[in-house]
Design a protein around this motif. Structure first.
Motif, PDB file in Angstrom:
ATOM      1  N   HIS A 111      44.263   6.329  45.881  1.00 45.69           N
ATOM      2  CA  HIS A 111      43.178   6.173  44.408  1.00 45.69           C
ATOM      3  C   HIS A 111      43.574   4.822  44.016  1.00 45.69           C
ATOM      4  O   HIS A 111      44.576   4.398  43.587  1.00 45.69           O
ATOM      5  N   TRP A 112      42.342   4.169  43.832  1.00 47.52           N
ATOM      6  CA  TRP A 112      42.257   2.780  43.074  1.00 47.52           C
ATOM      7  C   TRP A 112      41.961   3.177  41.648  1.00 47.52           C
ATOM      8  O   TRP A 112      40.970   3.370  41.382  1.00 47.52           O
ATOM      9  N   VAL A 113      42.959   2.666  40.898  1.00 46.65           N
ATOM     10  CA  VAL A 113      42.678   2.593  39.371  1.00 46.65           C
ATOM     11  C   VAL A 113      42.436   1.047  38.658  1.00 46.65           C
ATOM     12  O   VAL A 113      43.426   0.452  39.155  1.00 46.65           O
ATOM     13  N   ASN A 114      41.478   0.956  38.104  1.00 45.56           N
ATOM     14  CA  ASN A 114      41.004  -0.240  37.638  1.00 45.56           C
ATOM     15  C   ASN A 114      40.006  -0.258  36.720  1.00 45.56           C
ATOM     16  O   ASN A 114      39.370   0.542  36.859  1.00 45.56           O
ATOM     17  N   SER A 115      40.100  -1.166  35.726  1.00 43.02           N
ATOM     18  CA  SER A 115      39.214  -1.275  34.652  1.00 43.02           C
ATOM     19  C   SER A 115      37.746  -2.013  35.022  1.00 43.02           C
ATOM     20  O   SER A 115      37.084  -2.017  33.926  1.00 43.02           O
ATOM     21  N   ASP A 116      38.078  -3.019  35.893  1.00 37.68           N
ATOM     22  CA  ASP A 116      36.818  -3.903  36.268  1.00 37.68           C
ATOM     23  C   ASP A 116      36.027  -3.382  37.457  1.00 37.68           C
ATOM     24  O   ASP A 116      34.807  -3.731  37.321  1.00 37.68           O
ATOM     25  N   TRP A 117      36.543  -3.125  38.449  1.00 39.03           N
ATOM     26  CA  TRP A 117      35.869  -2.962  39.807  1.00 39.03           C
ATOM     27  C   TRP A 117      35.674  -1.685  40.207  1.00 39.03           C
ATOM     28  O   TRP A 117      35.226  -1.356  41.375  1.00 39.03           O
ATOM     29  N   TYR A 118      35.920  -0.465  39.400  1.00 34.92           N
ATOM     30  CA  TYR A 118      36.161   0.808  39.834  1.00 34.92           C
ATOM     31  C   TYR A 118      34.589   1.244  40.464  1.00 34.92           C
ATOM     32  O   TYR A 118      34.528   1.992  41.313  1.00 34.92           O
ATOM     33  N   TRP A 119      33.412   0.891  39.892  1.00 36.77           N
ATOM     34  CA  TRP A 119      32.070   1.159  40.227  1.00 36.77           C
ATOM     35  C   TRP A 119      31.907   0.893  41.510  1.00 36.77           C
ATOM     36  O   TRP A 119      31.063   1.454  42.371  1.00 36.77           O
ATOM     37  N   MET A 120      32.570  -0.247  42.347  1.00 36.64           N
ATOM     38  CA  MET A 120      32.489  -0.768  43.621  1.00 36.64           C
ATOM     39  C   MET A 120      32.853   0.566  44.637  1.00 36.64           C
ATOM     40  O   MET A 120      32.490   0.534  45.954  1.00 36.64           O
ATOM     41  N   SER A 121      33.429   1.404  44.128  1.00 40.54           N
ATOM     42  CA  SER A 121      33.998   2.592  45.202  1.00 40.54           C
ATOM     43  C   SER A 121      34.265   3.578  44.467  1.00 40.54           C
ATOM     44  O   SER A 121      35.162   4.340  44.232  1.00 40.54           O
ATOM     45  N   PRO A 122      33.174   4.377  43.996  1.00 37.81           N
ATOM     46  CA  PRO A 122      33.034   5.533  43.251  1.00 37.81           C
ATOM     47  C   PRO A 122      33.473   6.658  43.982  1.00 37.81           C
ATOM     48  O   PRO A 122      34.059   7.677  42.947  1.00 37.81           O
ATOM     49  N   SER A 123      33.928   6.779  45.036  1.00 39.14           N
ATOM     50  CA  SER A 123      34.288   8.005  45.760  1.00 39.14           C
ATOM     51  C   SER A 123      36.018   7.881  45.591  1.00 39.14           C
ATOM     52  O   SER A 123      36.674   8.905  45.969  1.00 39.14           O
ATOM     53  N   ASN A 124      36.421   6.748  45.522  1.00 40.39           N
ATOM     54  CA  ASN A 124      37.902   6.675  45.563  1.00 40.39           C
ATOM     55  C   ASN A 124      38.404   5.773  44.306  1.00 40.39           C
ATOM     56  O   ASN A 124      39.621   5.391  44.359  1.00 40.39           O
ATOM     57  N   SER A 125      37.787   5.627  43.301  1.00 38.12           N
ATOM     58  CA  SER A 125      38.245   4.800  42.164  1.00 38.12           C
ATOM     59  C   SER A 125      37.968   5.282  40.842  1.00 38.12           C
ATOM     60  O   SER A 125      36.850   5.903  40.805  1.00 38.12           O
ATOM     61  N   SER A 126      38.539   4.939  39.744  1.00 38.45           N
ATOM     62  CA  SER A 126      38.169   5.237  38.462  1.00 38.45           C
ATOM     63  C   SER A 126      38.913   4.313  37.655  1.00 38.45           C
ATOM     64  O   SER A 126      39.973   3.527  37.797  1.00 38.45           O
ATOM     65  N   PRO A 127      38.640   4.088  36.411  1.00 41.16           N
ATOM     66  CA  PRO A 127      38.887   3.194  35.401  1.00 41.16           C
ATOM     67  C   PRO A 127      40.216   3.887  34.612  1.00 41.16           C
ATOM     68  O   PRO A 127      40.438   4.979  34.652  1.00 41.16           O
TER      69      PRO A 127
END
Length: 185
Positions: A111-127
């Motif tokens: 899972h990719w956790v980041n506050s800037d680009w999470y919207w680029m991979s909505p199924s696998n990332s979150s802020p």
């Protein structure tokens, strides 16, 4: 005779149920303090330290992270020379990882956790959830003993852990590596 048989089956079922509950994953917490620029972060990563070898979805939580530095939460082999209890040895990127560097979320293994680009991979990332300049998260990832065709945790000296590490924007940065070793049942 029927009553005795039913009682024995009931006791056996209760014992199996109890064993099943006793073998569920327990959680461990790993800590690391890092300084990034002028700010100090007290990282905390909590994850199960045992799992079924055939695979399980687990919840991983973290706190104290720099919300300006994205991290991957994943399941990886512990590199040779790295002692998960000694941050001074964390000089190599945790790899290989189950599902590779899964930026699209197709495997569920990271899972990719980041506050800037999470919207680029909505199924696998979150802020990060931010409070007081610190980031926290709670995510689910999939873990299993067989990481690849040639790497299986617990075999040939391979040890594995649920980890955080700096995301692909800064993948050489070892400051955000944190390890929770996992053994398989």
């Amino acid at each position: 005779m029927r009553t005795v048989t039913r009682s024995a089956l009931t006791l056996a079922s209760a014992a199996v149920l109890t064993l099943g509950l006793a073998s569920t994953a327990s959680a461990a917490t790993a800590h690391r303090t890092v300084t990034d620029g002028t700010r100090t972060y007290a990282l905390s990563l909590t994850a199960p330290n045992t799992a079924s070898a055939t695979g399980a979805n687990v919840t991983v939580t973290g706190s104290g992270y720099n919300p300006d530095q994205g991290v991957y939460v994943g399941f990886c082999a512990i590199p040779a020379g790295v002692d998960p209890a000694d941050p001074g040895t964390w000089n190599s990127k945790p790899t290989p990882c189950l599902g590779g560097q899964d930026e699209t979320g197709t495997t569920g293994a990271s899972h990719w956790v980041n506050s800037d680009w999470y919207w680029m991979s909505p199924s696998n990332s979150s802020p990060f959830t931010e409070s007081g300049g610190l980031g926290s998260f709670s995510v689910q990832i999939h873990v299993k003993a067989k990481i690849s065709d040639t790497v299986t945790c617990g075999q040939a000296g391979v040890s594995c852990a649920i980890v955080t590490r700096a995301d692909h924007f800064d993948s050489a940065d070892r400051k955000y590596d944190v390890y929770v070793p996992v053994t398989f049942q």
